[in-house]
Design an enzyme around this catalytic site. Structure first.
Site, PDB file in Angstrom:
ATOM      1  N   GLU A  95       0.818  -1.197   0.000  1.00  0.00           N
ATOM      2  CA  GLU A  95       0.000   0.000   0.000  1.00  0.00           C
ATOM      3  C   GLU A  95       0.860   1.258   0.000  1.00  0.00           C
ATOM      4  O   GLU A  95       1.945   1.281   0.578  1.00  0.00           O
ATOM      5  CB  GLU A  95      -0.924   0.000   1.218  1.00  0.00           C
ATOM      6  CG  GLU A  95      -1.976  -1.082   1.076  1.00  0.00           C
ATOM      7  CD  GLU A  95      -2.942  -1.141   2.244  1.00  0.00           C
ATOM      8  OE1 GLU A  95      -4.128  -1.322   1.999  1.00  0.00           O
ATOM      9  OE2 GLU A  95      -2.504  -0.993   3.390  1.00  0.00           O
ATOM     10  N   CYS A 108       3.546   8.440   1.251  1.00  0.00           N
ATOM     11  CA  CYS A 108       4.043   7.476   2.234  1.00  0.00           C
ATOM     12  C   CYS A 108       4.287   6.156   1.508  1.00  0.00           C
ATOM     13  O   CYS A 108       3.359   5.540   0.999  1.00  0.00           O
ATOM     14  CB  CYS A 108       2.978   7.349   3.322  1.00  0.00           C
ATOM     15  SG  CYS A 108       3.446   6.234   4.632  1.00  0.00           S
ATOM     16  N   CYS A 115       6.509  -7.028   7.664  1.00  0.00           N
ATOM     17  CA  CYS A 115       7.681  -6.578   8.416  1.00  0.00           C
ATOM     18  C   CYS A 115       8.018  -7.627   9.465  1.00  0.00           C
ATOM     19  O   CYS A 115       7.127  -8.194  10.100  1.00  0.00           O
ATOM     20  CB  CYS A 115       7.402  -5.240   9.095  1.00  0.00           C
ATOM     21  SG  CYS A 115       8.834  -4.604  10.007  1.00  0.00           S
ATOM     22  N   CYS A 119       6.496  -4.946  16.001  1.00  0.00           N
ATOM     23  CA  CYS A 119       6.141  -3.968  17.038  1.00  0.00           C
ATOM     24  C   CYS A 119       4.694  -4.255  17.457  1.00  0.00           C
ATOM     25  O   CYS A 119       3.842  -4.533  16.613  1.00  0.00           O
ATOM     26  CB  CYS A 119       6.290  -2.545  16.509  1.00  0.00           C
ATOM     27  SG  CYS A 119       7.981  -2.215  15.996  1.00  0.00           S
ATOM     28  N   CYS A 122       1.532  -2.431  15.759  1.00  0.00           N
ATOM     29  CA  CYS A 122       1.583  -2.179  14.314  1.00  0.00           C
ATOM     30  C   CYS A 122       0.970  -3.337  13.549  1.00  0.00           C
ATOM     31  O   CYS A 122       1.369  -4.491  13.718  1.00  0.00           O
ATOM     32  CB  CYS A 122       3.037  -1.996  13.888  1.00  0.00           C
ATOM     33  SG  CYS A 122       3.243  -1.889  12.103  1.00  0.00           S
ATOM     34  N   CYS A 348      -1.078   5.696   9.486  1.00  0.00           N
ATOM     35  CA  CYS A 348       0.117   4.920   9.819  1.00  0.00           C
ATOM     36  C   CYS A 348      -0.248   3.659  10.583  1.00  0.00           C
ATOM     37  O   CYS A 348      -1.100   3.680  11.449  1.00  0.00           O
ATOM     38  CB  CYS A 348       1.021   5.706  10.741  1.00  0.00           C
ATOM     39  SG  CYS A 348       1.706   7.112   9.982  1.00  0.00           S
TER      40      CYS A 348
HETATM   41  N1  SAH Z   1       9.327   0.449  10.014  1.00  0.00           N
HETATM   42  C1  SAH Z   1       9.531   1.834  10.060  1.00  0.00           C
HETATM   43  C2  SAH Z   1       8.696   2.618   9.086  1.00  0.00           C
HETATM   44  C3  SAH Z   1       7.285   2.180   8.879  1.00  0.00           C
HETATM   45  S1  SAH Z   1       6.198   2.381  10.235  1.00  0.00           S
HETATM   46  C4  SAH Z   1       9.356   2.349  11.481  1.00  0.00           C
HETATM   47  O1  SAH Z   1       8.895   1.611  12.314  1.00  0.00           O
HETATM   48  O2  SAH Z   1       9.728   3.490  11.715  1.00  0.00           O
HETATM   49  C5  SAH Z   1       5.868   4.141  10.172  1.00  0.00           C
HETATM   50  C6  SAH Z   1       5.427   4.721  11.485  1.00  0.00           C
HETATM   51  O3  SAH Z   1       4.105   4.309  11.843  1.00  0.00           O
HETATM   52  C7  SAH Z   1       6.319   4.311  12.646  1.00  0.00           C
HETATM   53  O4  SAH Z   1       6.647   5.386  13.475  1.00  0.00           O
HETATM   54  C8  SAH Z   1       5.446   3.335  13.365  1.00  0.00           C
HETATM   55  O5  SAH Z   1       5.841   3.166  14.671  1.00  0.00           O
HETATM   56  C9  SAH Z   1       4.074   3.959  13.207  1.00  0.00           C
HETATM   57  N2  SAH Z   1       2.980   3.057  13.501  1.00  0.00           N
HETATM   58  C10 SAH Z   1       2.951   1.714  13.367  1.00  0.00           C
HETATM   59  N3  SAH Z   1       1.755   1.225  13.755  1.00  0.00           N
HETATM   60  C11 SAH Z   1       1.006   2.271  14.143  1.00  0.00           C
HETATM   61  C12 SAH Z   1      -0.327   2.405  14.617  1.00  0.00           C
HETATM   62  N4  SAH Z   1      -1.140   1.365  14.760  1.00  0.00           N
HETATM   63  N5  SAH Z   1      -0.762   3.644  14.901  1.00  0.00           N
HETATM   64  C13 SAH Z   1       0.017   4.724  14.712  1.00  0.00           C
HETATM   65  N6  SAH Z   1       1.288   4.663  14.266  1.00  0.00           N
HETATM   66  C14 SAH Z   1       1.785   3.444  13.981  1.00  0.00           C
HETATM   67 FE1  SF4 Z   2       7.867  -2.939  11.251  1.00  0.00          FE
HETATM   68 FE2  SF4 Z   2       5.589  -1.814  12.008  1.00  0.00          FE
HETATM   69 FE3  SF4 Z   2       7.636  -1.958  13.707  1.00  0.00          FE
HETATM   70 FE4  SF4 Z   2       7.796  -0.278  11.603  1.00  0.00          FE
HETATM   71  S1  SF4 Z   2       6.343  -0.155  13.307  1.00  0.00           S
HETATM   72  S2  SF4 Z   2       9.367  -1.698  12.340  1.00  0.00           S
HETATM   73  S3  SF4 Z   2       6.644  -1.473  10.063  1.00  0.00           S
HETATM   74  S4  SF4 Z   2       6.503  -3.704  12.850  1.00  0.00           S
END
Ligand code: SAH
Ligand code: SF4
Length: 375
Positions: A95, A108, A115, A119, A122, A348
């Protein structure tokens, strides 16, 4: 020559293309002509590259391709945010989101299918890791978005002025493919964006952060989300390998890196997703202020975008205000990001590349037009 041996022109930055051309007995300056056709004239039909000699064109037709992902689905949110689901040659989907604002238009971009870093808040992480994107699949998202925006009356005047690697995946775990794509975003013969306008977001892959600092000059965002190791270990598991102290040291190496051309002062944007009762308490704001004291930091407080079974709740407006006030009072420039594209799950962390739940994909405003070309 079989199809698999074809080289994709979108996989190469200026240097890569010049090297390829030389390896084929061609002149390296042809790289400039080809880049302009691909990225400035949006032409990927090699026959239409009229200032490239016929002989070179036949060679390109024989040995190269200009394949890009296909457009599976396109959605326009009420607030003007656009989200596309692109289908890759192997059937995987990614996406890409476009967010228009008064003074900018931000794209974006995704770097991986899924991934591996898991996290806890996420949804991309929840789906696990599938594969890295190729450079053509990364820069292809910019190419397709540029063209799709220009096609539609509703979005025709909207331009891409900023790119953030904040879509699906951890860009620094796909370093080799990321770098040529970043080069193309900033190359004057391609998209020509300034380094202030191209941001790589990482959860803190320290060796790759150092390499990036040495190789490419771009803006850096770090997904911090917690002021101490105990909590960050839980939210961002890669913290167990690269804890906060080492992460901050790497951030220092980044900001102290040379930027002779512009003498610009570098900073790091720290992203902090606000999870109710988890990381949004006043004492955590004080701890964060202490951690960032003296560092050229900006902090972006991100509203948590919920997804099914995440187990977290978005912080209240009051909690976010209070947290921001503590940081600002400590002299740390803090922004509260507003959620965009909520109605189409384009915010995000909601990028899951999931095409199962079609009920959510209600606003279709573009027909797939690029899917069948150039294959
Ligand atoms: N993997 C990279 C970039 C992609 S994620 C990273 O983690 O930085 C982009 C951003 O979205 C990151 O700051 C991540 O922590 C945030 N993010 C992930 N899941 C989210 C959620 N459910 N709500 C808000 N932000 C989120
Ligand atoms: Fe991966 Fe989501 Fe963590 Fe970014 S926030 S490193 S996309 S698991």
């Amino acid at each position: 020559m079989s199809d698999t041996a074809l080289v994709n022109l979108f996989d190469m930055d200026r240097q890569g293309l010049a090297d390829f051309l030389v390896s084929q007995g061609e002149k390296p300056f042809r790289a400039k002509q080809i880049l302009k056709w691909l990225y400035q004239h949006n032409v990927r039909d090699i026959n239409a590259m009229t200032d490239v000699s016929k002989a070179t064109r036949s060679l390109l037709l024989e040995r190269t391709t200009t394949v890009l992902p296909g457009v599976q689905e396109a959605q326009l949110s009420k607030d003007g945010t656009a989200k596309w689901l692109f289908e890759l040659h192997d059937g995987n989907c990614i996406e890409t989101v476009y967010i228009p604002e008064a003074d900018r238009g931000t794209l974006c971009v995704s770097s991986q299918v899924g991934c591996a870093l898991d996290c806890s808040f996420c949804s991309t992480g929840r789906q696990g890791f599938n594969r890295n994107l190729s450079a053509s699949e990364i820069i292809g998202q910019v190419w397709l978005a540029t063209n799709l925006l220009a096609l539609e009356p509703a979005t025709r005047d909207q331009r891409i002025t900023n790119i953030v690697m904040m879509g699906m995946g951890e860009p620094l775990l796909n370093y080799r493919q990321l770098v040529p794509a970043l080069d193309l975003m900033m190359d004057d013969l391609a998209y020509g964006l300034s380094k202030r306008r191209v941001t790589v977001s990482t959860s803190g892959v320290i060796p790759a952060m150092d390499k990036l600092t040495a190789d490419v000059d771009i803006s850096l965002a770090v997904s911090l989300h917690a002021p101490n190791d105990a909590l960050r270990d839980e939210l961002v598991p890669i913290n167990r390998k690269y804890p906060i102290k080492e992460l901050m040291d790497a951030c220092w190496r980044y900001v102290e890196g040379e930027d002779a051309a512009s003498q610009r002062k570098k900073h790091v944007l720290f992203e902090y997703v606000m999870l109710s009762g988890v990381n949004d308490q006043p004492e955590q704001a004080h701890e964060l202020a202490e951690l960032l004291r003296g560092f050229p930091a900006k902090v972006n407080l991100i509203p948590f975008n919920p997804f099914e079974l995440s187990g977290y709740k978005r912080s209240s407006r009051n909690a976010v205000e209070r947290f921001a006030r503590i940081l600002n009072d400590a002299g740390i420039l803090t922004f509260k990001r507003t959620t965009r594209g909520d109605d189409i799950d384009a915010a995000c962390g909601q990028l899951a590349g999931d095409i199962d739940d079609r009920s959510k994909r209600h606003v279709k405003f573009m027909e797939p037009r690029f899917g069948e070309q150039g294959r």
